[in-house]
Design a protein around this motif. Structure first.
Motif, PDB file in Angstrom:
ATOM      1  N   VAL A  60       0.816  -1.210   0.000  1.00 47.96           N
ATOM      2  CA  VAL A  60       0.000   0.000   0.000  1.00 47.96           C
ATOM      3  C   VAL A  60       0.850   1.260   0.000  1.00 47.96           C
ATOM      4  O   VAL A  60       0.628   2.177  -0.791  1.00 47.96           O
ATOM      5  N   ASN A  61       1.873   1.281   0.874  1.00 43.78           N
ATOM      6  CA  ASN A  61       2.625   2.523   1.066  1.00 43.78           C
ATOM      7  C   ASN A  61       3.738   2.768   0.064  1.00 43.78           C
ATOM      8  O   ASN A  61       4.165   3.899  -0.126  1.00 43.78           O
ATOM      9  N   ASP A  62       4.282   1.715  -0.508  1.00 41.70           N
ATOM     10  CA  ASP A  62       5.470   1.873  -1.354  1.00 41.70           C
ATOM     11  C   ASP A  62       5.410   0.803  -2.443  1.00 41.70           C
ATOM     12  O   ASP A  62       6.072  -0.227  -2.367  1.00 41.70           O
ATOM     13  N   PHE A  63       4.587   1.081  -3.437  1.00 42.79           N
ATOM     14  CA  PHE A  63       4.295   0.058  -4.437  1.00 42.79           C
ATOM     15  C   PHE A  63       5.548  -0.417  -5.171  1.00 42.79           C
ATOM     16  O   PHE A  63       5.719  -1.606  -5.422  1.00 42.79           O
ATOM     17  N   SER A  64       6.452   0.515  -5.522  1.00 42.02           N
ATOM     18  CA  SER A  64       7.625   0.079  -6.291  1.00 42.02           C
ATOM     19  C   SER A  64       8.507  -0.832  -5.442  1.00 42.02           C
ATOM     20  O   SER A  64       9.089  -1.789  -5.948  1.00 42.02           O
ATOM     21  N   ALA A  65       8.602  -0.535  -4.133  1.00 46.13           N
ATOM     22  CA  ALA A  65       9.374  -1.423  -3.252  1.00 46.13           C
ATOM     23  C   ALA A  65       8.722  -2.807  -3.208  1.00 46.13           C
ATOM     24  O   ALA A  65       9.413  -3.834  -3.210  1.00 46.13           O
ATOM     25  N   ALA A  66       7.395  -2.842  -3.173  1.00 42.61           N
ATOM     26  CA  ALA A  66       6.689  -4.120  -3.135  1.00 42.61           C
ATOM     27  C   ALA A  66       7.019  -4.949  -4.365  1.00 42.61           C
ATOM     28  O   ALA A  66       7.289  -6.141  -4.290  1.00 42.61           O
ATOM     29  N   LYS A  67       7.008  -4.292  -5.508  1.00 46.48           N
ATOM     30  CA  LYS A  67       7.268  -4.993  -6.764  1.00 46.48           C
ATOM     31  C   LYS A  67       8.709  -5.515  -6.804  1.00 46.48           C
ATOM     32  O   LYS A  67       8.955  -6.660  -7.177  1.00 46.48           O
ATOM     33  N   GLU A  68       9.635  -4.670  -6.375  1.00 47.23           N
ATOM     34  CA  GLU A  68      11.039  -5.101  -6.339  1.00 47.23           C
ATOM     35  C   GLU A  68      11.223  -6.273  -5.382  1.00 47.23           C
ATOM     36  O   GLU A  68      11.951  -7.218  -5.674  1.00 47.23           O
ATOM     37  N   CYS A  69      10.553  -6.195  -4.233  1.00 50.03           N
ATOM     38  CA  CYS A  69      10.710  -7.245  -3.219  1.00 50.03           C
ATOM     39  C   CYS A  69      10.260  -8.599  -3.767  1.00 50.03           C
ATOM     40  O   CYS A  69      10.963  -9.600  -3.604  1.00 50.03           O
ATOM     41  N   ILE A  70       9.106  -8.638  -4.408  1.00 48.07           N
ATOM     42  CA  ILE A  70       8.613  -9.944  -4.851  1.00 48.07           C
ATOM     43  C   ILE A  70       9.494 -10.499  -5.974  1.00 48.07           C
ATOM     44  O   ILE A  70       9.780 -11.697  -6.012  1.00 48.07           O
ATOM     45  N   GLU A  71       9.983  -9.603  -6.835  1.00 49.85           N
ATOM     46  CA  GLU A  71      10.890 -10.093  -7.893  1.00 49.85           C
ATOM     47  C   GLU A  71      12.146 -10.702  -7.283  1.00 49.85           C
ATOM     48  O   GLU A  71      12.595 -11.784  -7.666  1.00 49.85           O
ATOM     49  N   GLU A  72      12.714  -9.969  -6.328  1.00 53.16           N
ATOM     50  CA  GLU A  72      13.961 -10.438  -5.706  1.00 53.16           C
ATOM     51  C   GLU A  72      13.714 -11.649  -4.805  1.00 53.16           C
ATOM     52  O   GLU A  72      14.557 -12.534  -4.696  1.00 53.16           O
ATOM     53  N   ASN A  73      12.571 -11.652  -4.147  1.00 52.34           N
ATOM     54  CA  ASN A  73      12.183 -12.780  -3.296  1.00 52.34           C
ATOM     55  C   ASN A  73      12.273 -14.079  -4.102  1.00 52.34           C
ATOM     56  O   ASN A  73      12.851 -15.083  -3.659  1.00 52.34           O
ATOM     57  N   ILE A  74      11.730 -14.044  -5.310  1.00 52.36           N
ATOM     58  CA  ILE A  74      11.723 -15.240  -6.160  1.00 52.36           C
ATOM     59  C   ILE A  74      13.144 -15.606  -6.591  1.00 52.36           C
ATOM     60  O   ILE A  74      13.550 -16.774  -6.546  1.00 52.36           O
ATOM     61  N   ILE A  75      13.922 -14.587  -6.943  1.00 51.61           N
ATOM     62  CA  ILE A  75      15.303 -14.851  -7.388  1.00 51.61           C
ATOM     63  C   ILE A  75      16.145 -15.401  -6.229  1.00 51.61           C
ATOM     64  O   ILE A  75      16.865 -16.391  -6.379  1.00 51.61           O
TER      65      ILE A  75
END
Lengths: 535, 403
Positions: A60-75
């Motif tokens: 909710v608060n930091d959408f771009s961080a959320a997107k980066e996190c899930i991409e990196e989480n998977i990697i």
């Protein structure tokens, strides 16, 4: 005349950002050296909650961080599996939490590509009977648990295999420039006082909380907001999955079962003294109050210690123009000090552990561009420990490869030569004599505290009561040749172990402390160690 | 993750002082045994992360519970070891554990023809075969079986009461029932003199042997049966007394701690060692005693570990020493090593014998005429180690009661 060493890139700071960069450079075949003023991961990279974000916390608060996190989480789950427990996480809505937030949160998660599933409260309670009955809704997310120290060392071991050099307990003392360009640096070994000079083309300042001090060596002012977060460590697991509070991120709403312990965090308060940040009793109470809402019996679980880490935050700053760096994330910035008139000097501010690899990739991409090097990043494809070394002959995961990355095979070799060393040295964390003796013999292990970050001795229930003197005794031959006298190492180690317990000293933990004090003061007479001229 | 309160308390309270390890009789003789702390508390904590199997060495825990007696933090170390042990993969056949986990089975079987049973268990070829097939040691001392069971003797015993007798419930235990009914009969006779009628309901084995043999399902079955009996019998202020310390401990602590049967807590205040029950009638008892013996025989007293853990003190010793004035000295040599069926197992017999050497040495130093102890299997071990007669305090006391 001092010996002059040569390299292409010097990286300052041995936290996750720094080691991510040195690994990235090494895998691209770029000659580089990493300089760290203490041991690796002595800062926020070890002093955090151990949560591998799915990104849901930022949905909710930091959408771009959320997107980066899930991409990196998977990697990261793919390349750093030895450092990660793929536990999964829960977002739980307490009866006092707003319903309206959930809609926004679900929308954010879905847009960022974070897989969210509502799960039955009853099932969760069956598996985690200590959790509150006052929960309204629970969602599962792909959170994980990540061991910061293991991650840092696994990166470094691999980087070293690819030719990188890593200097710990080495502080940057000066930056040489000529014609508005970085030409080299002077570094000093903080244990021996020995100085040495390096020639290099680029210096990457990844010193995290200390980044402003590094920049100051060139006269450049950097604005780093230092934000202290306090965390509590419980003696045992309270849950098997990461538990997050489903509300606007606040104090004490992350609970992470980290190895044998549970970590409850965090608080958030700005500080001016990153070197002496310590938890206050007020913060301990704030965390317990928050934790109690999700785990009503939380006061009945033994607290081992509390610790504080300092987050280096980028606070969007008017003095820095947009073209001073590339905006790769709202919470992370690359500053090319060419704009301050100094070429070959790059500073990084902000970032989070989950996205450390991506930060490194973007930084090294940028540095390669300025240096005219064309080499592709490989950090997302090459695992930290190759499957040949990760798996045993019969296809099982090798315990030592998990603990020590590619160096696990050195432990195994030691064990083959000394099979009697299989017996347990540290009973709290199940660490053998073989592990302690082999790791103690490594050059990068300078003292007991270094040994702790690599093996986890002293991190369990007894907080060093037995493992410290056992380690010193069993690895005496290696430890006596370190820069610090073994007894000095022991004093420092025990003082640090005590420091973390001070703010949670009650019930069993105060007994533990008294027992430790009794053994070391009266049996070993350690209080008098300073009077011994040898030490 | 579903930890019981006992387990959570253990994780909270253990300060790793390792007094339990230092005091552990098994760890002191068997270097392969890392001690109750690592196998119990530490394993439990680690297992929350790894979901790992218990350390196989926990099978060597004899469940003497010395660790619990010495723990300064009230951690149920021994209980955690037994719980871990019950999570070990079971032996493929497990015939031996099946036999040992319910002594009444073997008791009933041998009782068909006790002479043959006693002879057979003493025969070399039989011993050899049982060691090779089911793993019962050929070196270990076997308890002898009585010609008559306690119940048979009790049925024939018709005491005369001068007034309407009070009632007390007695749990004889398997050893009294099948091996040495004289213990129970001594108690019944003494109590008759104190105007007590002894009620012996149809209890099953207490289940302690089943705990030690990692058959908690059996213990649970026994405990539930016995609980039903307690609900019926322990009313109107009736008390339940024991002559076997292990049975007492099982009722008082193990049902609650190992099985989680909290209902037993309601009855624990009504349970006590028979020696304590007699001590509560000290004055009447003193009046029943014959004059002191002129000859001054010397006795040694061996305190059974389970009596120590049951927290009852040593009422038997007090009876013999203070009330009867016997020359009796506590050995203070610790565990005898037998631990029920532990010392009978082929792979553990040497551990048991090594532990027992402390008791043997203490007895040799003291040079008594006989050894006194409450526990049946302790008496088998001490007798084998010292070749001295070993008696229950109740037997000695009964001999001194006026006719």
């Amino acid at each position: 005349m001092m010996v002059v060493n040569k390299t292409k890139v010097m990286v300052i700071g041995g936290g996750t950002t720094g080691v991510g960069i040195i690994r990235d450079l090494a895998l691209r075949g770029i000659d580089a050296v990493l300089v760290e003023q203490q041991d690796l991961a002595h800062g926020a990279s070890f002093r955090f909650h151990g949560l591998l974000h799915s990104g849901a916390r930022y949905a909710v608060n930091d959408f771009s961080a959320a997107k980066e996190c899930i991409e990196e989480n998977i990697i990261l789950k793919k390349i750093a599996s030895t450092c990660i427990n793929n536990s999964g996480g829960l977002f739980v809505q307490h009866k006092t939490d707003r319903d309206e937030y959930i809609g926004e949160w679900l929308r954010g998660c879905s847009e960022a590509g974070i897989e969210v599933k509502e799960v039955s409260i009853q099932n969760v309670l069956n598996e985690n009977p200590a959790m509150s009955r006052d929960l309204k809704r629970i969602y599962s997310v792909p959170d994980g648990i990540i061991d910061g120290a293991r991650l840092v060392w696994a990166n470094v071991y691999q980087a070293m295999e690819y030719g990188a050099r890593v200097l710990t307990y080495t502080k940057l003392s000066g930056i040489y420039t000529a014609n508005g360009k970085v030409t080299g640096a002077e570094v000093i070994n903080t244990l021996t006082g020995q100085k040495s000079n390096w020639e290099c083309e680029t210096i990457i300042n990844a010193a995290g909380t200390w980044a402003d001090e590094v920049a100051k060596l060139t006269g450049i002012e950097l604005n780093v907001t230092k934000n202290k977060g306090t965390l509590l460590v419980f003696n045992q697991r309270l849950t098997q999955k990461v538990v997050n509070r489903l509300r606007i991120p606040d104090d004490g709403d992350i609970i992470v079962p980290h190895h044998t312990v549970t970590i409850l965090g965090t608080t958030s308060v700005n500080t001016d003294e990153p070197d002496s940040a310590k938890p206050t009793s007020g913060e301990v109470q704030i965390l317990l109050d928050a934790g109690r809402e999700l785990f009503p019996e939380i006061d009945n679980y033994r607290l081992l210690r509390a610790y504080a880490g300092v987050r280096p935050l980028y606070a969007g700053n008017g003095e820095v123009k947009d073209d001073d760096g590339r905006d790769i994330s709202r919470d992370f910035r690359i500053f090319d000090h060419a704009h301050n008139g100094l070429n070959g000097f790059i500073s990084l501010i902000g970032g989070k552990l989950t996205t450390y690899r991506m930060i490194a990739e973007k930084t090294v991409n940028y540095v390669c561009k300025t240096m005219g090097i064309k080499k592709k990043c490989q950090t997302a494809e090459i695992p930290l420990v190759d499957s040949k070394r990760l798996l045993t002959m019969d296809g099982k995961v090798n315990k030592f490869a998990v603990r020590y990355g590619i160096r696990g095979e050195m432990i195994q070799k030691y064990l083959q030569q000394n099979p009697e060393k299989e017996i347990t040295l540290c009973e709290c964390e199940d660490i053998s004599f073989a592990e302690v003796e082999e790791v103690a013999s490594w050059k990068s292990t300078n003292n007991l505290d270094d040994l702790r970050r690599k093996t986890r001795i002293g991190m369990g229930t007894c907080q060093g009561l037995y493992c410290s003197f056992r380690s010193l005794g069993s690895a005496w031959n290696a430890m006596k040749n370190k820069p610090q006298h073994p007894l000095r190492q022991l004093v420092c180690f025990l003082e640090k172990r005590y420091k973390g317990q001070k703010s949670v000293l009650w019930e069993a933990q105060i007994k533990e402390c008294e027992l430790t004090l009794g053994i070391y003061s009266t049996i070993f007479n350690l209080e008098r160690v300073e009077e011994n001229s040898e030490v | 993750m579903n930890l019981t309160k006992l387990q959570i308390d253990a994780l909270n309270n253990c300060v790793k002082c390792s007094i339990c390890v230092n005091s552990c009789p098994v760890a002191s003789v068997n270097p392969q045994f890392p001690g109750p702390k690592q196998l119990g508390v530490d394993w439990l904590r680690l297992a929350q992360e790894e979901q790992s199997q218990p350390i196989p060495a926990v099978d060597y825990c004899s469940n003497c519970k010395t660790c619990e007696a010495v723990c300064p933090s009230g951690v149920h170390v021994g209980t955690l070891n037994q719980l871990a042990k019950s999570n070990l993969p079971q032996r493929s056949l497990g015939m031996r554990e099946e036999i040992f986990s319910d002594p009444s089975l073997l008791g009933r079987f041998i009782h068909i023809w006790p002479q043959a049973g006693n002879m057979a268990t003493g025969l070399r070829p039989v011993k050899f075969l049982t060691e090779k097939t089911v793993g019962i040691s050929s070196q270990a001392p076997m308890p002898a079986y009585s010609m008559k069971t306690f119940r048979e003797m009790l049925l024939k015993y018709k005491p005369e009461f001068s007034e309407i007798p009070k009632e007390v419930v007695y749990f004889p235990g398997c050893f009294t029932q099948y091996n040495q009914p004289e213990i129970g009969m001594s108690l019944v006779k003494i109590l008759a003199k104190l105007n007590y009628k002894v009620i012996v309901p149809d209890f099953k084995c207490c289940g302690q042997p089943a705990i030690s043999n990692a058959r908690l399902d059996k213990t649970k079955k026994f405990a539930e049966h016995n609980l039903d009996i307690l609900r019926q019998e322990l009313k109107d202020g009736r008390e339940l007394i024991f002559s076997c310390p292990s049975c007492l401990l099982t009722f008082k602590e193990e049902y609650k701690n190992i099985l989680g049967l909290q209902e037993y807590s309601a009855f624990t205040s009504s349970m006590q060692d028979s020696g304590q029950f007699l001590l509560n009638h000290r004055e009447q008892l003193a009046a029943l005693l014959r004059m002191k013996n002129a000859e001054s025989a010397k006795y040694a007293y061996h305190e059974p570990c389970h009596l120590r853990v049951a927290g009852q003190g040593t009422p038997g010793l007090v009876l013999l020493k203070s009330l009867m004035g016997l020359d009796i000295t506590p050995l203070e040599a610790g565990c005898c090593g037998m631990a029920g069926s532990y010392g009978l197992k082929a792979e553990k017999e040497w551990v048991s014998r090594e532990i027992g050497n402390n008791v043997k040495d203490a007895v040799t130093n003291l040079n008594p005429q006989a050894v006194i102890t409450e526990c049946g299997m302790c008496s088998v071990q001490v007798n084998a180690l010292t070749e001295l007669p070993v008696k229950h305090p109740l037997e000695v006391l009964a001999e001194q009661i006026k006719a």
